[in-house]
Motif scaffolding. Structure first.
Motif, PDB file in Angstrom:
ATOM      1  N   ILE A   1       0.844  -1.196   0.000  1.00 13.59           N
ATOM      2  CA  ILE A   1       0.000   0.000   0.000  1.00 13.59           C
ATOM      3  C   ILE A   1       0.881   1.249   0.000  1.00 13.59           C
ATOM      4  CG2 ILE A   1      -1.673   1.332   1.366  1.00 13.59           C
ATOM      5  CD1 ILE A   1      -2.795  -1.517   2.216  1.00 13.59           C
ATOM      6  N   ASP A   2       1.962   1.204   0.786  1.00 11.45           N
ATOM      7  CA  ASP A   2       2.920   2.313   0.811  1.00 11.45           C
ATOM      8  C   ASP A   2       3.491   2.604  -0.574  1.00 11.45           C
ATOM      9  OD1 ASP A   2       3.327   3.721   3.139  1.00 11.45           O
ATOM     10  OD2 ASP A   2       4.828   2.342   3.929  1.00 11.45           O
ATOM     11  N   MET A   3       3.645   1.578  -1.376  1.00  5.02           N
ATOM     12  CA  MET A   3       4.273   1.708  -2.691  1.00  5.02           C
ATOM     13  C   MET A   3       3.304   2.143  -3.791  1.00  5.02           C
ATOM     14  SD  MET A   3       6.588  -1.770  -2.273  1.00  5.02           S
ATOM     15  CE  MET A   3       6.671  -2.081  -4.001  1.00  5.02           C
ATOM     16  N   LEU A   4       2.016   2.165  -3.479  1.00  3.88           N
ATOM     17  CA  LEU A   4       1.000   2.441  -4.510  1.00  3.88           C
ATOM     18  C   LEU A   4       1.187   3.756  -5.256  1.00  3.88           C
ATOM     19  CD1 LEU A   4      -2.446   1.274  -3.112  1.00  3.88           C
ATOM     20  CD2 LEU A   4      -1.315   0.529  -5.203  1.00  3.88           C
ATOM     21  N   GLU A   5       1.595   4.786  -4.546  1.00  6.47           N
ATOM     22  CA  GLU A   5       1.708   6.093  -5.198  1.00  6.47           C
ATOM     23  C   GLU A   5       2.707   6.057  -6.350  1.00  6.47           C
ATOM     24  OE1 GLU A   5       1.601  10.721  -3.882  1.00  6.47           O
ATOM     25  OE2 GLU A   5       2.294   9.250  -2.438  1.00  6.47           O
ATOM     26  N   SER A   6       3.838   5.404  -6.131  1.00  7.90           N
ATOM     27  CA  SER A   6       4.856   5.340  -7.180  1.00  7.90           C
ATOM     28  C   SER A   6       4.730   4.095  -8.050  1.00  7.90           C
ATOM     29  CB  SER A   6       6.258   5.407  -6.574  1.00  7.90           C
ATOM     30  OG  SER A   6       6.460   4.327  -5.699  1.00  7.90           O
ATOM     31  N   MET A   7       4.002   3.098  -7.573  1.00  7.91           N
ATOM     32  CA  MET A   7       3.848   1.850  -8.317  1.00  7.91           C
ATOM     33  C   MET A   7       2.382   1.397  -8.261  1.00  7.91           C
ATOM     34  SD  MET A   7       7.301  -0.082  -6.994  1.00  7.91           S
ATOM     35  CE  MET A   7       7.178  -1.428  -8.168  1.00  7.91           C
ATOM     36  N   PRO A   8       1.499   2.060  -9.002  1.00  6.93           N
ATOM     37  CA  PRO A   8       0.073   1.733  -8.933  1.00  6.93           C
ATOM     38  C   PRO A   8      -0.254   0.297  -9.323  1.00  6.93           C
ATOM     39  CG  PRO A   8       0.484   3.554 -10.476  1.00  6.93           C
ATOM     40  CD  PRO A   8       1.787   3.161  -9.889  1.00  6.93           C
ATOM     41  N   ASP A   9       0.658  -0.378 -10.027  1.00  8.74           N
ATOM     42  CA  ASP A   9       0.408  -1.775 -10.411  1.00  8.74           C
ATOM     43  C   ASP A   9       0.418  -2.708  -9.202  1.00  8.74           C
ATOM     44  OD1 ASP A   9       3.181  -0.979 -10.514  1.00  8.74           O
ATOM     45  OD2 ASP A   9       3.648  -2.961 -11.310  1.00  8.74           O
ATOM     46  N   MET A  10       0.850  -2.224  -8.032  1.00 10.36           N
ATOM     47  CA  MET A  10       0.836  -3.036  -6.808  1.00 10.36           C
ATOM     48  C   MET A  10      -0.602  -3.283  -6.342  1.00 10.36           C
ATOM     49  SD  MET A  10       3.876  -3.898  -5.792  1.00 10.36           S
ATOM     50  CE  MET A  10       4.420  -4.091  -7.468  1.00 10.36           C
ATOM     51  N   ALA A  11      -1.538  -2.509  -6.885  1.00  6.84           N
ATOM     52  CA  ALA A  11      -2.946  -2.659  -6.501  1.00  6.84           C
ATOM     53  C   ALA A  11      -3.423  -4.089  -6.710  1.00  6.84           C
ATOM     54  CB  ALA A  11      -3.815  -1.682  -7.284  1.00  6.84           C
ATOM     55  N   GLU A  12      -2.973  -4.700  -7.794  1.00  4.55           N
ATOM     56  CA  GLU A  12      -3.396  -6.078  -8.091  1.00  4.55           C
ATOM     57  C   GLU A  12      -2.985  -7.042  -6.977  1.00  4.55           C
ATOM     58  OE1 GLU A  12      -2.460  -9.376 -11.479  1.00  4.55           O
ATOM     59  OE2 GLU A  12      -2.779  -7.311 -12.167  1.00  4.55           O
ATOM     60  N   GLU A  13      -1.748  -6.892  -6.502  1.00  9.18           N
ATOM     61  CA  GLU A  13      -1.281  -7.763  -5.419  1.00  9.18           C
ATOM     62  C   GLU A  13      -2.054  -7.511  -4.135  1.00  9.18           C
ATOM     63  OE1 GLU A  13       2.930  -8.591  -4.838  1.00  9.18           O
ATOM     64  OE2 GLU A  13       3.306  -7.610  -6.767  1.00  9.18           O
ATOM     65  N   ILE A  14      -2.392  -6.269  -3.874  1.00 11.66           N
ATOM     66  CA  ILE A  14      -3.158  -5.930  -2.672  1.00 11.66           C
ATOM     67  C   ILE A  14      -4.542  -6.556  -2.762  1.00 11.66           C
ATOM     68  CG2 ILE A  14      -4.203  -4.037  -1.353  1.00 11.66           C
ATOM     69  CD1 ILE A  14      -1.741  -2.324  -2.420  1.00 11.66           C
ATOM     70  N   LEU A  15      -5.146  -6.465  -3.935  1.00  5.04           N
ATOM     71  CA  LEU A  15      -6.474  -7.048  -4.121  1.00  5.04           C
ATOM     72  C   LEU A  15      -6.455  -8.575  -4.012  1.00  5.04           C
ATOM     73  CD1 LEU A  15      -7.793  -4.756  -6.985  1.00  5.04           C
ATOM     74  CD2 LEU A  15      -8.639  -4.856  -4.625  1.00  5.04           C
ATOM     75  N   GLU A  16      -5.330  -9.184  -4.316  1.00  8.02           N
ATOM     76  CA  GLU A  16      -5.211 -10.645  -4.234  1.00  8.02           C
ATOM     77  C   GLU A  16      -4.926 -11.139  -2.816  1.00  8.02           C
ATOM     78  OE1 GLU A  16      -2.181 -11.640  -7.084  1.00  8.02           O
ATOM     79  OE2 GLU A  16      -3.507 -11.235  -8.790  1.00  8.02           O
TER      80      GLU A  16
ATOM     81  N   GLY B   1      -9.400  -5.397   4.308  1.00  3.16           N
ATOM     82  CA  GLY B   1     -10.595  -5.645   3.500  1.00  3.16           C
ATOM     83  C   GLY B   1     -11.260  -4.353   3.054  1.00  3.16           C
ATOM     84  N   GLU B   2     -11.314  -3.357   3.948  1.00  6.68           N
ATOM     85  CA  GLU B   2     -11.887  -2.062   3.592  1.00  6.68           C
ATOM     86  C   GLU B   2     -11.056  -1.390   2.495  1.00  6.68           C
ATOM     87  OE1 GLU B   2     -11.912  -0.189   7.439  1.00  6.68           O
ATOM     88  OE2 GLU B   2     -13.852  -1.066   7.972  1.00  6.68           O
ATOM     89  N   ILE B   3      -9.752  -1.487   2.621  1.00  3.19           N
ATOM     90  CA  ILE B   3      -8.859  -0.920   1.615  1.00  3.19           C
ATOM     91  C   ILE B   3      -9.073  -1.623   0.275  1.00  3.19           C
ATOM     92  CG2 ILE B   3      -6.420  -0.703   0.940  1.00  3.19           C
ATOM     93  CD1 ILE B   3      -5.879  -0.332   4.040  1.00  3.19           C
TER      94      ILE B   3
ATOM     95  N   ALA C   1      -9.105   6.160  -6.069  1.00  2.36           N
ATOM     96  CA  ALA C   1     -10.199   6.159  -5.093  1.00  2.36           C
ATOM     97  C   ALA C   1      -9.677   6.071  -3.662  1.00  2.36           C
ATOM     98  CB  ALA C   1     -11.153   4.995  -5.373  1.00  2.36           C
ATOM     99  N   LEU C   2      -8.494   5.531  -3.508  1.00 10.98           N
ATOM    100  CA  LEU C   2      -7.900   5.359  -2.177  1.00 10.98           C
ATOM    101  C   LEU C   2      -7.389   6.671  -1.606  1.00 10.98           C
ATOM    102  CD1 LEU C   2      -7.514   2.872  -0.386  1.00 10.98           C
ATOM    103  CD2 LEU C   2      -5.234   2.628  -1.340  1.00 10.98           C
ATOM    104  N   GLY C   3      -7.139   7.632  -2.477  1.00 11.41           N
ATOM    105  CA  GLY C   3      -6.576   8.898  -1.995  1.00 11.41           C
ATOM    106  C   GLY C   3      -5.100   8.704  -1.679  1.00 11.41           C
ATOM    107  N   ASP C   4      -4.672   9.219  -0.547  1.00  9.16           N
ATOM    108  CA  ASP C   4      -3.278   9.111  -0.125  1.00  9.16           C
ATOM    109  C   ASP C   4      -3.012   7.720   0.455  1.00  9.16           C
ATOM    110  OD1 ASP C   4      -0.710   9.398   0.863  1.00  9.16           O
ATOM    111  OD2 ASP C   4      -1.251  10.873   2.389  1.00  9.16           O
ATOM    112  N   PRO C   5      -2.273   6.872  -0.246  1.00 10.57           N
ATOM    113  CA  PRO C   5      -2.019   5.511   0.252  1.00 10.57           C
ATOM    114  C   PRO C   5      -1.309   5.488   1.611  1.00 10.57           C
ATOM    115  CG  PRO C   5      -1.339   5.705  -2.042  1.00 10.57           C
ATOM    116  CD  PRO C   5      -1.671   7.076  -1.561  1.00 10.57           C
ATOM    117  N   THR C   6      -0.475   6.489   1.880  1.00  9.99           N
ATOM    118  CA  THR C   6       0.250   6.468   3.157  1.00  9.99           C
ATOM    119  C   THR C   6      -0.693   6.654   4.343  1.00  9.99           C
ATOM    120  OG1 THR C   6       0.816   8.828   2.993  1.00  9.99           O
ATOM    121  CG2 THR C   6       2.429   7.247   2.151  1.00  9.99           C
TER     122      THR C   6
END
Length: 164
Positions: free
Chosen positions: A37-52, A100-102, A112-117
């Motif tokens: 989640i911390d890395m999302l701002e610079s690496m938005p492709d991490m979203a897939e791993e978070i969702l998994e 789960g909320e994230i 939609a998440l806004g500021d990942p940090t």
């Protein structure tokens, strides 16, 4: 038999708290997603791993990792004091609910998440509460609110240095 009847030296050597019967290695399961989640701002492709990401029970985590004393970790957990285990499980559930909320928000897109940090700081605070049950340090295992969960820049630098 309870966890306190297990060999304390063996537990300590395996990085399992001899008093609680719990190992901080389990926190890695949560820390990994918080770091993503911390890395999302610079690496938005991490979203897939978070969702998994999926919750794993304590025994499942140890059965799926290379933890050298996984059988002992599972046995100590099973023999853990029922009150300690209840607080531990409740603290873990709070982290899982937050993740789960994230994930629900993230399904609408990274923006939609806004500021990942903001979210990762919340998670780190909840994870610290779990750690407080594993290794009580005088602060106990109190619930950590969003305001308390903020990691200072100095603290984050220290955490980052561990991974360099």
């Amino acid at each position: 038999m309870d966890a306190k009847q297990l060999d304390k030296a063996e537990l300590a050597a395996a990085n399992i708290n001899p008093e609680t019967g719990l190992a901080t290695d389990y926190l890695n399961h949560f820390n990994e997603v918080a770091m993503l989640i911390d890395m999302l701002e610079s690496m938005p492709d991490m979203a897939e791993e978070i969702l998994e990401w999926q919750p794993l029970s304590y025994p499942e985590h140890f059965n799926n990792t290379g933890f050298r004393a996984k059988d002992l970790a599972i046995k100590a957990y099973e023999l853990c004091d029922k009150d300690v285990k209840k607080r531990f499980d409740e603290a873990c559930q709070a982290v899982e609910i937050s993740i789960g909320e994230i994930q629900v928000i993230l399904q609408s897109g990274v923006e939609a998440l806004g500021d990942p940090t903001y979210w990762s700081k919340q998670l780190y605070g909840l994870i610290a509460a779990v750690g407080g049950v594993v290794n009580p340090n005088g602060l106990g295992d109190h619930a950590v609110g969003i305001e308390e969960a903020a990691v200072s820049g100095e603290d984050q630098s220290a955490i980052d240095a561990l991974f360099d």
